[in-house]
Scaffold this active site. Structure first.
Site, mmCIF file in Angstrom:
data_model
loop_
_atom_site.group_PDB
_atom_site.id
_atom_site.type_symbol
_atom_site.label_atom_id
_atom_site.label_comp_id
_atom_site.label_asym_id
_atom_site.label_seq_id
_atom_site.Cartn_x
_atom_site.Cartn_y
_atom_site.Cartn_z
ATOM 1 N NE ARG A 21 28.475 58.761 -32.163
ATOM 2 C CZ ARG A 21 27.291 58.755 -32.782
ATOM 3 N NH1 ARG A 21 26.182 58.467 -32.108
ATOM 4 N NH2 ARG A 21 27.207 59.019 -34.066
ATOM 5 C CG HIS B 100 29.087 63.773 -31.964
ATOM 6 N ND1 HIS B 100 28.031 63.212 -32.639
ATOM 7 C CD2 HIS B 100 30.170 63.010 -32.266
ATOM 8 C CE1 HIS B 100 28.453 62.147 -33.318
ATOM 9 N NE2 HIS B 100 29.736 61.994 -33.096
ATOM 10 C CG ASN C 211 24.650 64.723 -33.346
ATOM 11 O OD1 ASN C 211 25.627 64.031 -33.050
ATOM 12 N ND2 ASN C 211 24.732 66.018 -33.620
ATOM 13 C CG HIS D 213 34.918 53.947 -32.179
ATOM 14 N ND1 HIS D 213 35.150 54.253 -33.498
ATOM 15 C CD2 HIS D 213 34.127 54.947 -31.702
ATOM 16 C CE1 HIS D 213 34.531 55.392 -33.807
ATOM 17 N NE2 HIS D 213 33.910 55.838 -32.731
HETATM 18 C C1 HEM Z 1 37.930 59.325 -35.485
HETATM 19 C C2 HEM Z 1 36.798 59.714 -36.010
HETATM 20 C C3 HEM Z 1 35.481 59.122 -35.588
HETATM 21 C C4 HEM Z 1 34.509 58.665 -36.411
HETATM 22 C C5 HEM Z 1 34.537 58.668 -37.929
HETATM 23 C C6 HEM Z 1 33.457 58.148 -35.586
HETATM 24 C C7 HEM Z 1 32.288 57.601 -36.059
HETATM 25 C C8 HEM Z 1 31.364 56.914 -35.278
HETATM 26 C C9 HEM Z 1 30.205 56.233 -35.786
HETATM 27 C C10 HEM Z 1 29.772 56.186 -37.246
HETATM 28 C C11 HEM Z 1 29.591 55.651 -34.739
HETATM 29 C C12 HEM Z 1 28.320 54.802 -34.766
HETATM 30 C C13 HEM Z 1 27.106 55.666 -34.567
HETATM 31 C C14 HEM Z 1 25.849 54.839 -34.698
HETATM 32 O O1 HEM Z 1 25.606 54.316 -35.786
HETATM 33 O O2 HEM Z 1 25.105 54.699 -33.716
HETATM 34 C C15 HEM Z 1 30.346 55.976 -33.555
HETATM 35 C C16 HEM Z 1 30.031 55.561 -32.287
HETATM 36 C C17 HEM Z 1 30.731 55.940 -31.164
HETATM 37 N N1 HEM Z 1 31.774 56.833 -31.110
HETATM 38 FE FE1 HEM Z 1 32.810 57.530 -32.677
HETATM 39 N N2 HEM Z 1 33.802 58.310 -34.275
HETATM 40 C C18 HEM Z 1 35.030 58.898 -34.230
HETATM 41 C C19 HEM Z 1 35.722 59.283 -33.095
HETATM 42 C C20 HEM Z 1 35.225 59.152 -31.816
HETATM 43 C C21 HEM Z 1 35.796 59.780 -30.655
HETATM 44 C C22 HEM Z 1 36.982 60.722 -30.665
HETATM 45 C C23 HEM Z 1 35.043 59.378 -29.596
HETATM 46 C C24 HEM Z 1 35.174 59.765 -28.152
HETATM 47 C C25 HEM Z 1 36.284 60.102 -27.566
HETATM 48 C C26 HEM Z 1 34.030 58.494 -30.100
HETATM 49 C C27 HEM Z 1 33.116 57.811 -29.331
HETATM 50 C C28 HEM Z 1 32.157 56.963 -29.822
HETATM 51 C C29 HEM Z 1 31.359 56.083 -28.984
HETATM 52 C C30 HEM Z 1 31.518 55.883 -27.492
HETATM 53 C C31 HEM Z 1 30.440 55.448 -29.834
HETATM 54 C C32 HEM Z 1 29.332 54.485 -29.421
HETATM 55 C C33 HEM Z 1 28.078 55.313 -29.127
HETATM 56 C C34 HEM Z 1 26.901 54.538 -28.585
HETATM 57 O O3 HEM Z 1 26.961 53.322 -28.408
HETATM 58 O O4 HEM Z 1 25.876 55.187 -28.312
HETATM 59 N N3 HEM Z 1 34.150 58.402 -31.447
HETATM 60 N N4 HEM Z 1 31.424 56.760 -33.917
#
Ligand code: HEM
Ligand SMILES: *[C@@H]1O[C@H](CO)[C@@H](O)[C@H](O)[C@H]1NC(C)=O
Length: 330
Positions: free
Chosen positions: A67, A71, A99, A197
């Site tokens: 992630r 970002h 973040n 995700h």
């Molecule tokens: C398509 C648009 C995307 C949106 C709207 C989005 C939004 C989010 C949100 C809201 C979270 C939860 C954050 C939290 O509350 O801790 C999240 C987690 C995450 N996102 Fe996305 N995301 C998107 C695309 C991506 C992309 C492109 C990747 C990587 C290639 C990604 C990787 C991750 C990962 C791995 C997590 C888990 C992070 C953790 O457990 O620390 N996301 N994302």
């Protein structure tokens, strides 16, 4: 005659300089696999070791690093801007609510950087270390391998408000497609990358409107499986923005980076609105069904899309700098 000779000599000298300049700019505009092969041959192995150790202790770190790379690349390109800490006169991206406090894994990058600096000072950029770390994380928790072209340089600017340009979990398919298109990524690549995700967690406020206050006629999002919604309500009993509990982004194999994310979408168990909309929207549903069906094809495409995301607006050549410490500009 004499003046003609010297002017043609001058011309040939100039064209040499111009040719040389155009060579060096075109060479610096591209990243290269094995960029540190001669300047710091241990660099990639050091990063891999740091990621392996950290992820073995806590698999969530893999999610954090993947992630973090996303970002980084979506704001000012993949220039390590997400790694910079705020200073007395500047609030950095790290402090943006997207973040902070959720982004995790900074200590892994710092550790790898310290080990690399000890043997190859001011040679390996933080932006590259982060790109390697995301790749090594994908391998560690998903068995997905892909080559990471390197040669990124580190930026010197990081501005909190610029992270407003990250896509939101409330986005619909058109907004998601547009956000990725602005960075040269296709709708199919957006759907492929959303498969990240498949691991990690989300905090309740990023989806609890779907459980408690969806719209004027439905308190609960009708596109969510009711049993899943009931389960989520036990985890997030209110829609309070201060509820800092977390839930796995993917229900069935939450620590395994795989195509099960898409299978879960078909069961209407996508956690974020931006996840479930990929199935409900006509412009992306076919891609979701395809990825749900062909897991190994998705894994290959995920690696390719990660490499492409990793090349967004990179600084190369003499642009930027090689930071000595990833949290601070030199
Ligand atoms: C398509 C648009 C995307 C949106 C709207 C989005 C939004 C989010 C949100 C809201 C979270 C939860 C954050 C939290 O509350 O801790 C999240 C987690 C995450 N996102 Fe996305 N995301 C998107 C695309 C991506 C992309 C492109 C990747 C990587 C290639 C990604 C990787 C991750 C990962 C791995 C997590 C888990 C992070 C953790 O457990 O620390 N996301 N994302
Ligand atoms: C609420 O959401 C449902 C399902 O998406 C939709 O059919 C309905 O039109 C929405 N109602 C309002 C008032 O927006």
């Amino acid at each position: 005659m004499a003046s003609m000779a010297s002017s043609s000599q001058l011309f040939s000298k100039l064209s040499c300089i111009i040719f040389f300049l155009s060579l060096s700019t075109s060479a610096s505009a591209t990243l290269k696999v094995g960029f540190y092969q001669s300047s710091c041959p241990e660099a990639e192995a050091i990063v891999k070791n740091a990621v392996d150790c950290a992820v073995s202790r806590n698999p969530g770190i893999a999610a954090g690093l993947i992630r973090m790379h996303f970002h980084d690349c979506f704001i000012r390109g993949c220039d390590g801007s997400v790694l910079l800490k705020s200073t007395p006169d500047n609030r950095a991206e790290r402090e943006h609510p997207a973040n902070f406090p959720s982004l995790r894994g900074f200590e892994v990058i710092d550790k790898a950087k310290a080990q690399i600096e000890a043997i190859c000072p001011e040679t390996v950029s933080c932006a590259d270390i982060l790109a390697f770390a995301a790749r090594d994380s994908s391998y560690k928790v998903g068995g997905i391998s892909y080559a990471v072209p390197a040669g990124r340089r580190d930026g010197r600017i990081s501005i909190k408000e610029e992270a407003n340009a990250l896509p939101l979990p409330s986005f619909n398919a058109d907004e998601l497609i547009n956000s990725f298109a602005q960075r040269g990524l296709s709708a199919a690549e957006m759907v492929t990358l959303s498969g990240a995700h498949s691991i990690g967690v989300a905090h309740c406020p990023t989806f609890s409107n779907r459980l408690h206050s969806f719209n004027a006629t439905h308190s609960q999002d009708p596109s969510m499986n009711p049993n899943y919604a009931a389960y989520l309500k036990t985890k997030c009993p209110s829609s309070s923005p201060s509820d800092q509990s977390t839930v796995a982004l993917e229900f069935s194999t939450p620590n395994r980076l795989d195509h099960r994310y898409y299978v879960e979408l078909k069961k209407h168990r996508g956690l974020l609105s931006s996840d479930q909309t990929l199935l409900s929207s006509s412009s992306t549903s076919r891609m979701v069904l395809e990825n749900a069906k062909y897991g190994s094809k998705w894994a290959v495409e995920f690696g390719m899309a990660m490499a492409k995301m990793g090349s967004i607006d990179v600084l190369t050549g003499w642009q930027g700098e090689i930071r000595r410490h990833c949290s601070f500009v030199n």
